[in-house]
Design an enzyme around this catalytic site. Structure first.
Site, PDB file in Angstrom:
ATOM      1  N   ARG A 120      19.118  -0.127   8.267  1.00  0.00           N
ATOM      2  CA  ARG A 120      17.703   0.212   8.514  1.00  0.00           C
ATOM      3  C   ARG A 120      17.313   1.582   7.959  1.00  0.00           C
ATOM      4  NH1 ARG A 120      19.041  -1.937  13.694  1.00  0.00           N
ATOM      5  NH2 ARG A 120      18.549  -4.152  13.754  1.00  0.00           N
ATOM      6  N   LYS A 142       7.929   3.971  -3.965  1.00  0.00           N
ATOM      7  CA  LYS A 142       7.778   2.519  -4.049  1.00  0.00           C
ATOM      8  C   LYS A 142       9.100   1.930  -4.498  1.00  0.00           C
ATOM      9  CE  LYS A 142       2.969   1.371  -5.010  1.00  0.00           C
ATOM     10  NZ  LYS A 142       2.136   0.612  -5.968  1.00  0.00           N
ATOM     11  N   GLU A 184       3.310   4.502 -19.701  1.00  0.00           N
ATOM     12  CA  GLU A 184       2.956   5.056 -18.381  1.00  0.00           C
ATOM     13  C   GLU A 184       2.427   6.485 -18.536  1.00  0.00           C
ATOM     14  OE1 GLU A 184       2.875   3.355 -15.604  1.00  0.00           O
ATOM     15  OE2 GLU A 184       4.317   1.712 -15.763  1.00  0.00           O
ATOM     16  N   LYS A 226       1.358  12.366 -10.401  1.00  0.00           N
ATOM     17  CA  LYS A 226       1.854  11.338  -9.479  1.00  0.00           C
ATOM     18  C   LYS A 226       2.047  11.918  -8.088  1.00  0.00           C
ATOM     19  CE  LYS A 226       4.248   7.321  -8.607  1.00  0.00           C
ATOM     20  NZ  LYS A 226       4.943   6.189  -9.198  1.00  0.00           N
ATOM     21  N   GLU A 236      -0.719   3.424  -0.505  1.00  0.00           N
ATOM     22  CA  GLU A 236      -1.647   2.692  -1.367  1.00  0.00           C
ATOM     23  C   GLU A 236      -2.737   1.967  -0.600  1.00  0.00           C
ATOM     24  OE1 GLU A 236       0.053   0.970  -4.902  1.00  0.00           O
ATOM     25  OE2 GLU A 236      -1.458  -0.590  -4.941  1.00  0.00           O
ATOM     26  N   ARG A 240      -4.116   5.507  -4.682  1.00  0.00           N
ATOM     27  CA  ARG A 240      -2.852   5.215  -5.349  1.00  0.00           C
ATOM     28  C   ARG A 240      -2.917   3.964  -6.208  1.00  0.00           C
ATOM     29  NH1 ARG A 240       3.342   5.849  -3.090  1.00  0.00           N
ATOM     30  NH2 ARG A 240       4.304   5.122  -5.007  1.00  0.00           N
ATOM     31  N   ASN A 244      -1.959   1.619 -10.926  1.00  0.00           N
ATOM     32  CA  ASN A 244      -1.676   0.263 -11.388  1.00  0.00           C
ATOM     33  C   ASN A 244      -2.509  -0.157 -12.584  1.00  0.00           C
ATOM     34  OD1 ASN A 244       0.337  -1.417  -9.982  1.00  0.00           O
ATOM     35  ND2 ASN A 244      -0.679  -0.556  -8.184  1.00  0.00           N
ATOM     36  N   HIS A 247      -1.446  -2.972 -14.881  1.00  0.00           N
ATOM     37  CA  HIS A 247      -0.276  -3.634 -14.299  1.00  0.00           C
ATOM     38  C   HIS A 247      -0.572  -5.066 -13.850  1.00  0.00           C
ATOM     39  CE1 HIS A 247       1.363   0.352 -14.531  1.00  0.00           C
ATOM     40  NE2 HIS A 247       2.496   0.009 -13.957  1.00  0.00           N
ATOM     41  N   HIS A 251       1.897  -7.478 -15.313  1.00  0.00           N
ATOM     42  CA  HIS A 251       2.837  -8.256 -14.499  1.00  0.00           C
ATOM     43  C   HIS A 251       2.772  -9.738 -14.857  1.00  0.00           C
ATOM     44  CE1 HIS A 251       3.179  -5.095 -11.003  1.00  0.00           C
ATOM     45  NE2 HIS A 251       3.860  -4.751 -12.079  1.00  0.00           N
ATOM     46  N   HIS A 264       8.575  -3.465 -19.394  1.00  0.00           N
ATOM     47  CA  HIS A 264       7.472  -3.176 -18.466  1.00  0.00           C
ATOM     48  C   HIS A 264       6.365  -2.379 -19.164  1.00  0.00           C
ATOM     49  CE1 HIS A 264       5.360  -2.282 -14.783  1.00  0.00           C
ATOM     50  NE2 HIS A 264       5.501  -0.985 -14.966  1.00  0.00           N
TER      51      HIS A 264
END
Lengths: 362, 362
Positions: A120, A142, A184, A226, A236, A240, A244, A247, A251, A264
């Site tokens: 955990r 993330k 990026e 960032k 987010e 935030r 993306n 993206h 994606h 990517h």
């Protein structure tokens, strides 16, 4: 040595940026003598850096175990992450262990999620070795693995204890990976910082030639941007999401083409042009600015069109699984100008499809 | 209707306890018309409750999808959790979905971890159907799946949005499951509340006969105690570890015997006697109190010795993977009196082994 802080209360942490960090155990704060660590890397990077890093840490009295995973986006899965848990439990490592992610975005995302989940939650340190992970994925907490039906669909928000960016790593980076990271970098200029976009237009050739001073500034600026965004919106709920840009389209390309076939950053580059064309069709962005984006991406060796084998209709099912979808409605990051962007819902699907088709011309 | 609040700032949530809750959509706060949900349950419970619950929620305008998993501790794995992600992505469900865990500890722990991880975190509601999950695992936000090398080794601290305890579920619970839950009930008395232990001695027969008033009080008191502990120490940096009385020994039994052969509460029952014997051998607990514990567990139909096929040496490798281990040192929850316990490190392994052997007499 540049040091930036990501400000998140008791979960704040430093990003250390310099060449030669792998020669100084102090780079790996907060590790100290007696600590137990598990170094997670891949088969490509292990021969390049593993012995150096292991020797450095062991010389400082830190215990180092290691797990070496196969290299590639297609291995960013729950099943491969389970290999990390097995390695941890075989020794065994306790809740006071530290995971060290030595690699690009795949290793960083997977190791971060493993650290979030092992017992955990245990401590972890990001040691990004690619431009893409240095400017983006290693900062901000993330973490995720992919699912066959969607990229980064399983993960956690989980912050590292520190991020160690050694600029020397870029010297061994394949040119296609360098370009992928540059997508990026260019993204930050488009969404947040017109001056930085100008600077990139002036310095892109130096960056592609790995000029040390230019690269140090570039990475620091991206990490600063960032860090500001993450400090303002860790989970987010708003701002935030701007990170993306490109993206949602990208994606879809990655998922449709099979993970790892389009890098990517390549998919994000084409996706940013699609976002710009969508914004143009909505009357909120100028064709001149799209041309500036296309020119800069092209100079970086990045694609500005989608894959030829992919039809516009192929994008939508993937896009509807985007994490920004709310109440079944697609929400897109769209530019308003160079240096400014917004999240916009309710864009008609035929506009999105037409913008994708704008990027299918050869 | 009893309602208790787990106080955790903006993550506070209610536990609602009553019979007949499956007849009232208001039980399922904070769900409202238009919400999308994924009901996760198992093959044993689906025929009993799935249609009832689905009809109730749909009548309130809530969208309900479902995934039915195989029943048993051996299915509390990453691979089975992946089936939940597949079901969510096939529809697809967005970040605004709610997972509903309808079942015992296995369903609750797995679904909770799935909710923590799906798109980096979505809402979930615990609907515990066993005594064990009603008094323990559904409250407090510990979610996890098992690894072949250790129980609950992969998971997250992730709080539900609410917990719905319908006492009617206990009517269909097999007697062995009822007894297993009673082990956790008795645990609360030993570690935190001598008066409650006395009450259990007086009321155990009524509880085993499912007397409604006795059971409602019992479950409420356990949830109150758990809520207090969780509010004080959500991430188990101190006090919360006391809830693990008997679990370090018990997890070793479960892992060695194969998950599902000994029920969790059965293993914990034997483990609590081992902890009491360890404490006796350290001179901090009286044999008279151990006898009271043994007597109460025996009346509940629970084992007070370890498995005959397991030697004391078989326990240690499993115990050393316990999440309380720090710097390679075993840390145990040990009773100081009925109603009081502590976490203690540095107990000599031969004392632990001798205490386990005390519980191997036939």
């Amino acid at each position: 040595m540049e040091r930036i802080t990501v400000t998140l209360g008791e979960r704040s942490y430093p990003i250390t940026i310099a060449a030669g960090l792998f020669n100084d155990p102090a780079s790996f704060w907060p590790l100290k003598a007696g600590d137990q660590t598990m170094l997670v890397t891949n088969q490509t990077l292990a021969p390049l850096y593993l012995d150096t890093l292991r020797n450095l840490l062991e010389s400082a009295g830190i215990k180092v175990d290691q797990v070496i995973l196969p290299d590639g986006e297609q291995y960013k899965t729950l099943a491969v992450m389970d290999q990390v848990f097995t390695a941890l439990l075989e020794k065994p490592h306790g809740r006071d262990t530290t995971l060290i992610a030595l690699g690009g975005g795949v290793i960083g995302d997977l190791t971060g999620f493993a650290a979030a989940s092992y017992q955990r939650g245990v401590r972890f340190i990001q040691v990004p070795t690619t431009l893409l992970s240095q400017v983006d994925s290693s900062v901000g907490g993330k973490t995720a693995v992919n699912h066959p039906l969607g990229k980064n669909m399983i993960g956690a928000f989980y912050q590292p204890a520190s991020v160690v960016v050694d600029l020397d790593c870029l010297n061994s980076l394949p040119p296609r990976e360098l370009a992928s990271g540059m997508a990026e970098v260019i993204k930050y200029g488009i969404i947040l910082d017109a001056d930085f976009f100008d600077w990139l237009e002036q310095n892109l050739d130096a960056l592609m030639a790995l000029d040390g001073a230019a690269m140090a500034y570039c990475i620091r600026r991206c990490c600063e941007l960032k860090a500001e965004v993450v400090a303002a919106d860790e989970r987010e709920t708003g701002l935030r999401a701007l990170l993306n840009l490109g993206h949602t389209y990208g994606h879809a390309i990655e998922a449709h083409m099979g993970y790892g076939n389009w890098l990517h950053g390549e998919a994000v580059a084409a996706g940013m042009v699609m976002a710009a064309r969508t914004a143009e069709r909505l009357g909120q962005f100028s064709a001149t600015d799209t041309d500036r984006i296309i020119a800069l991406l092209t100079r970086a060796g990045l694609p500005v069109n989608g894959p030829e084998s992919m039809q516009s209709q192929d994008y939508l099912p993937h896009m509807m699984r985007d994490k920004k979808v709310l109440a079944g409605e697609l929400r897109l990051v769209l530019p308003l100008a160079i240096g400014k962007a917004e999240v916009r819902g309710g864009v008609a699907h035929d506009i999105v499809l037409a913008a994708i088709e704008d990027c299918q011309k050869s």
